[in-house]
Design a protein around this motif. Structure first.
Motif, PDB file in Angstrom:
ATOM      1  N   VAL A  24       0.845  -1.201   0.000  1.00 42.22           N
ATOM      2  CA  VAL A  24       0.000   0.000   0.000  1.00 42.22           C
ATOM      3  C   VAL A  24       0.874   1.242   0.000  1.00 42.22           C
ATOM      4  CG1 VAL A  24      -1.614   1.362   1.402  1.00 42.22           C
ATOM      5  CG2 VAL A  24      -2.040  -1.072   1.011  1.00 42.22           C
ATOM      6  N   GLN A  25       1.908   1.276   0.822  1.00 38.07           N
ATOM      7  CA  GLN A  25       2.812   2.422   0.862  1.00 38.07           C
ATOM      8  C   GLN A  25       3.486   2.632  -0.497  1.00 38.07           C
ATOM      9  OE1 GLN A  25       3.003   4.607   3.282  1.00 38.07           O
ATOM     10  NE2 GLN A  25       1.660   3.446   4.627  1.00 38.07           N
ATOM     11  N   PHE A  26       3.881   1.541  -1.151  1.00 40.50           N
ATOM     12  CA  PHE A  26       4.499   1.617  -2.474  1.00 40.50           C
ATOM     13  C   PHE A  26       3.516   2.195  -3.491  1.00 40.50           C
ATOM     14  CE2 PHE A  26       5.379  -0.040  -6.678  1.00 40.50           C
ATOM     15  CZ  PHE A  26       6.726   0.246  -6.826  1.00 40.50           C
ATOM     16  N   ILE A  27       2.278   1.710  -3.462  1.00 40.94           N
ATOM     17  CA  ILE A  27       1.261   2.192  -4.401  1.00 40.94           C
ATOM     18  C   ILE A  27       1.014   3.686  -4.189  1.00 40.94           C
ATOM     19  CG2 ILE A  27      -1.173   2.015  -5.078  1.00 40.94           C
ATOM     20  CD1 ILE A  27      -0.911  -1.035  -4.307  1.00 40.94           C
ATOM     21  N   ILE A  28       0.880   4.096  -2.934  1.00 37.42           N
ATOM     22  CA  ILE A  28       0.658   5.518  -2.644  1.00 37.42           C
ATOM     23  C   ILE A  28       1.800   6.362  -3.211  1.00 37.42           C
ATOM     24  CG2 ILE A  28       0.618   7.236  -0.782  1.00 37.42           C
ATOM     25  CD1 ILE A  28      -0.984   5.148   0.870  1.00 37.42           C
ATOM     26  N   LYS A  29       3.023   5.912  -3.020  1.00 39.06           N
ATOM     27  CA  LYS A  29       4.199   6.653  -3.496  1.00 39.06           C
ATOM     28  C   LYS A  29       4.208   6.807  -5.015  1.00 39.06           C
ATOM     29  CE  LYS A  29       9.230   6.527  -3.384  1.00 39.06           C
ATOM     30  NZ  LYS A  29      10.410   5.792  -2.915  1.00 39.06           N
ATOM     31  N   HIS A  30       3.671   5.813  -5.729  1.00 35.35           N
ATOM     32  CA  HIS A  30       3.717   5.823  -7.187  1.00 35.35           C
ATOM     33  C   HIS A  30       2.363   6.114  -7.839  1.00 35.35           C
ATOM     34  CE1 HIS A  30       7.404   3.672  -6.083  1.00 35.35           C
ATOM     35  NE2 HIS A  30       7.890   4.318  -7.129  1.00 35.35           N
ATOM     36  N   ASP A  31       1.398   6.538  -7.057  1.00 40.54           N
ATOM     37  CA  ASP A  31       0.060   6.880  -7.562  1.00 40.54           C
ATOM     38  C   ASP A  31       0.003   8.390  -7.807  1.00 40.54           C
ATOM     39  OD1 ASP A  31      -2.645   6.938  -8.213  1.00 40.54           O
ATOM     40  OD2 ASP A  31      -3.307   6.816  -6.121  1.00 40.54           O
ATOM     41  N   HIS A  32       0.772   8.854  -8.766  1.00 39.90           N
ATOM     42  CA  HIS A  32       0.880  10.292  -9.030  1.00 39.90           C
ATOM     43  C   HIS A  32      -0.408  10.897  -9.576  1.00 39.90           C
ATOM     44  CE1 HIS A  32       5.525   9.762  -9.436  1.00 39.90           C
ATOM     45  NE2 HIS A  32       5.082   9.492  -8.227  1.00 39.90           N
ATOM     46  N   LYS A  33      -1.270  10.073 -10.156  1.00 37.06           N
ATOM     47  CA  LYS A  33      -2.541  10.576 -10.700  1.00 37.06           C
ATOM     48  C   LYS A  33      -3.672  10.489  -9.669  1.00 37.06           C
ATOM     49  CE  LYS A  33      -2.013   7.756 -14.141  1.00 37.06           C
ATOM     50  NZ  LYS A  33      -2.321   6.899 -15.293  1.00 37.06           N
ATOM     51  N   ASP A  34      -3.347  10.074  -8.439  1.00 33.91           N
ATOM     52  CA  ASP A  34      -4.341   9.976  -7.356  1.00 33.91           C
ATOM     53  C   ASP A  34      -5.538   9.122  -7.767  1.00 33.91           C
ATOM     54  OD1 ASP A  34      -5.214  10.489  -4.740  1.00 33.91           O
ATOM     55  OD2 ASP A  34      -6.436  12.184  -5.415  1.00 33.91           O
ATOM     56  N   VAL A  35      -5.255   7.933  -8.261  1.00 37.64           N
ATOM     57  CA  VAL A  35      -6.277   7.017  -8.767  1.00 37.64           C
ATOM     58  C   VAL A  35      -6.928   6.207  -7.651  1.00 37.64           C
ATOM     59  CG1 VAL A  35      -6.600   4.947 -10.227  1.00 37.64           C
ATOM     60  CG2 VAL A  35      -5.136   6.820 -11.002  1.00 37.64           C
ATOM     61  N   PHE A  36      -6.161   5.865  -6.615  1.00 38.35           N
ATOM     62  CA  PHE A  36      -6.595   4.860  -5.647  1.00 38.35           C
ATOM     63  C   PHE A  36      -7.020   5.420  -4.296  1.00 38.35           C
ATOM     64  CE2 PHE A  36      -3.458   2.649  -8.386  1.00 38.35           C
ATOM     65  CZ  PHE A  36      -4.308   1.715  -8.942  1.00 38.35           C
ATOM     66  N   ARG A  37      -7.936   4.680  -3.679  1.00 37.65           N
ATOM     67  CA  ARG A  37      -8.282   4.840  -2.275  1.00 37.65           C
ATOM     68  C   ARG A  37      -8.154   3.450  -1.663  1.00 37.65           C
ATOM     69  NH1 ARG A  37      -7.189   9.042  -3.483  1.00 37.65           N
ATOM     70  NH2 ARG A  37      -8.296  10.985  -3.261  1.00 37.65           N
ATOM     71  N   PHE A  38      -7.947   3.396  -0.350  1.00 39.44           N
ATOM     72  CA  PHE A  38      -7.611   2.155   0.320  1.00 39.44           C
ATOM     73  C   PHE A  38      -8.519   1.904   1.508  1.00 39.44           C
ATOM     74  CE2 PHE A  38      -3.971   4.108  -1.611  1.00 39.44           C
ATOM     75  CZ  PHE A  38      -3.356   3.074  -2.288  1.00 39.44           C
ATOM     76  N   THR A  39      -8.745   0.625   1.783  1.00 40.46           N
ATOM     77  CA  THR A  39      -9.411   0.210   3.006  1.00 40.46           C
ATOM     78  C   THR A  39      -8.996  -1.222   3.302  1.00 40.46           C
ATOM     79  OG1 THR A  39     -11.508   0.155   4.221  1.00 40.46           O
ATOM     80  CG2 THR A  39     -11.554  -0.635   1.939  1.00 40.46           C
ATOM     81  N   SER A  40      -8.943  -1.551   4.564  1.00 39.87           N
ATOM     82  CA  SER A  40      -8.568  -2.914   4.914  1.00 39.87           C
ATOM     83  C   SER A  40      -9.782  -3.833   4.757  1.00 39.87           C
ATOM     84  CB  SER A  40      -8.037  -2.984   6.343  1.00 39.87           C
ATOM     85  OG  SER A  40      -9.077  -2.837   7.271  1.00 39.87           O
ATOM     86  N   LEU A  41      -9.503  -5.082   4.477  1.00 41.90           N
ATOM     87  CA  LEU A  41     -10.571  -6.073   4.382  1.00 41.90           C
ATOM     88  C   LEU A  41     -11.273  -6.251   5.728  1.00 41.90           C
ATOM     89  CD1 LEU A  41      -8.603  -8.609   2.208  1.00 41.90           C
ATOM     90  CD2 LEU A  41     -10.799  -7.613   1.561  1.00 41.90           C
ATOM     91  N   GLN A  42     -10.556  -5.965   6.814  1.00 45.96           N
ATOM     92  CA  GLN A  42     -11.120  -6.131   8.149  1.00 45.96           C
ATOM     93  C   GLN A  42     -12.045  -4.988   8.555  1.00 45.96           C
ATOM     94  OE1 GLN A  42      -7.845  -6.341   7.355  1.00 45.96           O
ATOM     95  NE2 GLN A  42      -6.926  -8.117   8.330  1.00 45.96           N
ATOM     96  N   SER A  43     -11.959  -3.853   7.871  1.00 47.52           N
ATOM     97  CA  SER A  43     -12.753  -2.686   8.258  1.00 47.52           C
ATOM     98  C   SER A  43     -14.225  -2.891   7.892  1.00 47.52           C
ATOM     99  CB  SER A  43     -12.232  -1.428   7.556  1.00 47.52           C
ATOM    100  OG  SER A  43     -12.517  -1.482   6.166  1.00 47.52           O
ATOM    101  N   GLU A  44     -15.073  -2.080   8.494  1.00 47.95           N
ATOM    102  CA  GLU A  44     -16.509  -2.152   8.207  1.00 47.95           C
ATOM    103  C   GLU A  44     -16.779  -1.863   6.728  1.00 47.95           C
ATOM    104  OE1 GLU A  44     -20.634   0.088   9.490  1.00 47.95           O
ATOM    105  OE2 GLU A  44     -19.037  -0.078  10.985  1.00 47.95           O
ATOM    106  N   ILE A  45     -16.153  -0.812   6.187  1.00 49.90           N
ATOM    107  CA  ILE A  45     -16.367  -0.474   4.773  1.00 49.90           C
ATOM    108  C   ILE A  45     -15.790  -1.571   3.878  1.00 49.90           C
ATOM    109  CG2 ILE A  45     -14.330   0.998   4.522  1.00 49.90           C
ATOM    110  CD1 ILE A  45     -17.608   1.845   2.851  1.00 49.90           C
ATOM    111  N   GLY A  46     -14.659  -2.149   4.269  1.00 47.53           N
ATOM    112  CA  GLY A  46     -14.084  -3.253   3.506  1.00 47.53           C
ATOM    113  C   GLY A  46     -15.027  -4.449   3.452  1.00 47.53           C
ATOM    114  N   GLN A  47     -15.649  -4.744   4.564  1.00 45.58           N
ATOM    115  CA  GLN A  47     -16.611  -5.842   4.616  1.00 45.58           C
ATOM    116  C   GLN A  47     -17.861  -5.522   3.795  1.00 45.58           C
ATOM    117  OE1 GLN A  47     -17.266  -6.811   8.763  1.00 45.58           O
ATOM    118  NE2 GLN A  47     -15.089  -7.122   9.111  1.00 45.58           N
TER     119      GLN A  47
END
Length: 137
Positions: A24-47
C-alpha cells in the motif's frame, strides 16, 4: 448503496499484513494521478464492499481492486490492474500476462507464506494524518 468517492479505484487489503502494508505504501508513493483509495478487508467499509460485490473476505489472503460501476479484480489480476496505473517502471508488470492459473498460483504461494516471511501486526495500520485522505473509513 455504498457511499464511495467518485472516480477512484478502491484497493482492499489485509490490514494486519506487513507485506500488504508495504505494498500500500508503495502504491501511494507511485500513484501520481491519485487514482486509488484504500481500506482494509477487516474494516466495516471493507466488509461492506466485499459483500456488495459478492466476494467473501473470510479468507483474508487476497487483494481486491474494486472499480465502482465497472468491475472488480482479485489476486494476481488485481495486482496487474493496479500496476498499470503506477508512475514507475513497475507499470510494465501490469501488461505482462501473470493472470490466470499461473499468476494466481504465484500469488497464492506468496499469500500463504506472507505472515511467515514478512510478519503480522496485532491491528490494522493507522495512516499518518497526511495520508488519511487516501483511506476510506
Amino acid at each position: 448503496m455504498l457511499n464511495l468517492p467518485e472516480n477512484k479505484k478502491i484497493i482492499l487489503f489485509d490490514g494486519v499484513c506487513n507485506l500488504c502494508e508495504s505494498s500500500v505504501q508503495f502504491i501511494i508513493k507511485h500513484d501520481h494521478k491519485d487514482v486509488f483509495r484504500f481500506t482494509s478487508l477487516q474494516s466495516e467499509i471493507g466488509q461492506q464492499i466485499s459483500e456488495y460485490i459478492g466476494v467473501s473476505n473470510h479468507n483474508l489472503d487476497s487483494i481486491i481492486l474494486y472499480v465502482p460501476g465497472e468491475a472488480y479484480y482479485v489476486k494476481a489480476e488485481a495486482a496487474m490492474q493496479i500496476a498499470k496505473e503506477l508512475n514507475s517502471w513497475h507499470k510494465i508488470i501490469g501488461y505482462l500476462s501473470f493472470t490466470g492459473k499461473l499468476g494466481n498460483f504465484i500469488y497464492d504461494y506468496v499469500a500463504s507464506n506472507r505472515y511467515k516471511w514478512y510478519g503480522k501486526k496485532d491491528q490494522c495500520m493507522l495512516p499518518s494524518p497526511e495520508l488519511m485522505k487516501k483511506f476510506l473509513n
